[in-house]
Design a protein around this motif. Sequence first.
Motif, PDB file in Angstrom:
ATOM      1  N   SER A 124       0.379  -1.185  -0.273  1.00 23.31           N
ATOM      2  CA  SER A 124      -0.056  -0.048  -0.242  1.00 23.31           C
ATOM      3  C   SER A 124       0.984   0.924   0.212  1.00 23.31           C
ATOM      4  N   TYR A 125       2.171   1.148   0.167  1.00 26.76           N
ATOM      5  CA  TYR A 125       3.235   2.076   0.292  1.00 26.76           C
ATOM      6  C   TYR A 125       3.338   3.092  -1.463  1.00 26.76           C
ATOM      7  N   ASP A 126       2.911   4.150  -1.494  1.00 27.49           N
ATOM      8  CA  ASP A 126       3.240   5.224  -2.405  1.00 27.49           C
ATOM      9  C   ASP A 126       4.132   6.091  -2.631  1.00 27.49           C
ATOM     10  N   GLU A 127       4.970   6.246  -3.611  1.00 26.53           N
ATOM     11  CA  GLU A 127       5.549   6.939  -3.525  1.00 26.53           C
ATOM     12  C   GLU A 127       5.470   8.306  -3.322  1.00 26.53           C
ATOM     13  N   GLU A 128       3.875   9.039  -4.345  1.00 25.39           N
ATOM     14  CA  GLU A 128       3.699   9.990  -4.155  1.00 25.39           C
ATOM     15  C   GLU A 128       2.819  10.488  -2.728  1.00 25.39           C
ATOM     16  N   GLU A 129       2.101   9.874  -2.149  1.00 25.18           N
ATOM     17  CA  GLU A 129       2.472  10.798  -0.844  1.00 25.18           C
ATOM     18  C   GLU A 129       3.641  10.898  -0.262  1.00 25.18           C
ATOM     19  N   GLU A 130       4.530  10.298   0.109  1.00 22.02           N
ATOM     20  CA  GLU A 130       5.739  10.318   0.366  1.00 22.02           C
ATOM     21  C   GLU A 130       6.063  12.214  -0.291  1.00 22.02           C
ATOM     22  N   GLN A 131       6.275  11.661  -1.960  1.00 18.60           N
ATOM     23  CA  GLN A 131       6.186  12.871  -2.139  1.00 18.60           C
ATOM     24  C   GLN A 131       5.585  14.286  -1.680  1.00 18.60           C
ATOM     25  N   GLU A 132       4.567  14.732  -1.645  1.00 15.57           N
ATOM     26  CA  GLU A 132       3.613  15.295  -1.420  1.00 15.57           C
ATOM     27  C   GLU A 132       3.795  15.199   0.486  1.00 15.57           C
ATOM     28  N   GLU A 133       4.027  14.642   1.537  1.00 17.83           N
ATOM     29  CA  GLU A 133       4.441  14.768   2.869  1.00 17.83           C
ATOM     30  C   GLU A 133       5.798  15.318   2.385  1.00 17.83           C
ATOM     31  N   ASP A 134       6.384  15.263   2.052  1.00 12.15           N
ATOM     32  CA  ASP A 134       7.952  15.989   2.067  1.00 12.15           C
ATOM     33  C   ASP A 134       7.745  17.577   1.620  1.00 12.15           C
ATOM     34  N   ILE A 135       6.939  17.419   0.720  1.00 12.68           N
ATOM     35  CA  ILE A 135       6.088  19.392   0.107  1.00 12.68           C
ATOM     36  C   ILE A 135       5.876  19.862   1.017  1.00 12.68           C
ATOM     37  N   ILE A 136       4.956  19.359   1.663  1.00 10.10           N
ATOM     38  CA  ILE A 136       3.784  19.711   2.351  1.00 10.10           C
ATOM     39  C   ILE A 136       4.975  20.170   4.060  1.00 10.10           C
ATOM     40  N   ARG A 137       6.020  19.056   4.035  1.00  7.22           N
ATOM     41  CA  ARG A 137       6.132  19.136   5.325  1.00  7.22           C
ATOM     42  C   ARG A 137       7.609  20.663   4.450  1.00  7.22           C
ATOM     43  N   ASP A 138       7.900  21.243   3.792  1.00  4.68           N
ATOM     44  CA  ASP A 138       8.772  21.752   2.979  1.00  4.68           C
ATOM     45  C   ASP A 138       9.074  23.541   2.979  1.00  4.68           C
ATOM     46  N   THR A 139       6.786  23.208   2.577  1.00  8.85           N
ATOM     47  CA  THR A 139       6.121  24.250   2.831  1.00  8.85           C
ATOM     48  C   THR A 139       6.048  24.874   3.701  1.00  8.85           C
ATOM     49  N   HIS A 140       5.995  24.102   5.152  1.00  7.12           N
ATOM     50  CA  HIS A 140       5.201  23.770   6.318  1.00  7.12           C
ATOM     51  C   HIS A 140       6.692  25.145   7.044  1.00  7.12           C
ATOM     52  N   LYS A 141       8.371  23.819   6.181  1.00  3.31           N
ATOM     53  CA  LYS A 141       9.043  25.386   7.186  1.00  3.31           C
ATOM     54  C   LYS A 141       9.727  25.880   6.772  1.00  3.31           C
ATOM     55  N   PHE A 142       8.799  26.567   5.150  1.00  2.00           N
ATOM     56  CA  PHE A 142       9.409  28.001   4.596  1.00  2.00           C
ATOM     57  C   PHE A 142       8.256  29.190   5.108  1.00  2.00           C
ATOM     58  N   ILE A 143       6.713  28.640   5.014  1.00  2.00           N
ATOM     59  CA  ILE A 143       6.335  29.442   5.522  1.00  2.00           C
ATOM     60  C   ILE A 143       6.493  29.628   7.057  1.00  2.00           C
ATOM     61  N   GLN A 144       7.621  28.941   8.320  1.00  3.46           N
ATOM     62  CA  GLN A 144       8.119  29.892   9.408  1.00  3.46           C
ATOM     63  C   GLN A 144       9.347  30.328   9.189  1.00  3.46           C
ATOM     64  N   HIS A 145       9.994  30.157   8.319  1.00  2.00           N
ATOM     65  CA  HIS A 145      10.715  30.945   7.947  1.00  2.00           C
ATOM     66  C   HIS A 145      10.510  32.191   7.890  1.00  2.00           C
ATOM     67  N   THR A 146       9.944  32.041   6.429  1.00  3.58           N
ATOM     68  CA  THR A 146       9.704  33.994   5.894  1.00  3.58           C
ATOM     69  C   THR A 146       8.453  34.625   6.539  1.00  3.58           C
ATOM     70  N   HIS A 147       7.394  33.759   7.655  1.00  2.00           N
ATOM     71  CA  HIS A 147       7.625  34.405   9.092  1.00  2.00           C
ATOM     72  C   HIS A 147       8.200  35.470  10.201  1.00  2.00           C
ATOM     73  N   LYS A 148       8.866  34.275   9.874  1.00  2.00           N
ATOM     74  CA  LYS A 148      10.031  35.398  11.243  1.00  2.00           C
ATOM     75  C   LYS A 148      11.180  35.938  10.762  1.00  2.00           C
ATOM     76  N   LEU A 149      11.397  36.266   9.109  1.00  2.00           N
ATOM     77  CA  LEU A 149      11.182  37.121   7.995  1.00  2.00           C
ATOM     78  C   LEU A 149      10.856  38.313   8.582  1.00  2.00           C
ATOM     79  N   ILE A 150       9.431  38.109   8.189  1.00  2.00           N
ATOM     80  CA  ILE A 150       8.587  39.252   8.157  1.00  2.00           C
ATOM     81  C   ILE A 150       8.789  40.290   9.794  1.00  2.00           C
ATOM     82  N   LYS A 151       8.560  38.979  10.590  1.00  2.00           N
ATOM     83  CA  LYS A 151       8.646  40.202  12.002  1.00  2.00           C
ATOM     84  C   LYS A 151       9.948  40.289  11.917  1.00  2.00           C
TER      85      LYS A 151
END
Length: 166
Positions: free
Chosen positions: A25-52
């Motif tokens: 049931s392992y799906d490579e696309e699901e892992e890629q989506e999770e990686d993208i979500i995790r990277d996007t979340h990190k990017f948003i947090q970093h951008t938020h800190k810079l704006i502050k």
Amino acid sequence: MVSETPSRARMVSETPSRNLFEDESYDEEEEQEEDIIRDTHKFIQHTHKLIKKLVKGYKVDSKRFTVNGRDLLTLPARDPVKFCLQAMDILFTKEELGTKRFKVTRKRGDREPLPTLDETKVKLIDDAIIQRYGLDEYNRTAAQVRRQANQKCSDIGTKVLKKNKT
């Protein structure tokens, strides 16, 4: 009394271990989506800190708005229109105001439009209005500011013509 809930140790040992690479049931696309979500979340947090940091460290360069020894941001104007008219008196000579326009937005009929005032000084007035009154107020009153500034130029031009005729 017999406990109906199995012990935690027994539950852990009975839980099948999941090897993602062997699991069908392992799906490579699901892992890629999770990686993208995790990277996007990190990017948003970093951008938020810079704006502050930027907002916290933002300071107005009062030298930028100082012209001929006068700080434009301290003019005693109640609204952007009056502010613009007062700033025009500081930035431009009467001859400039009488022979040019603040901003020309359209051509009127067959007549050639008058040249506009120095764009860098006009931009300085716009920036000072934004700094003092905020972007929302600037956007709300920009057309009125332009009309009144052009009218001031026209009125001064009329006075100069009358003065030259006599």
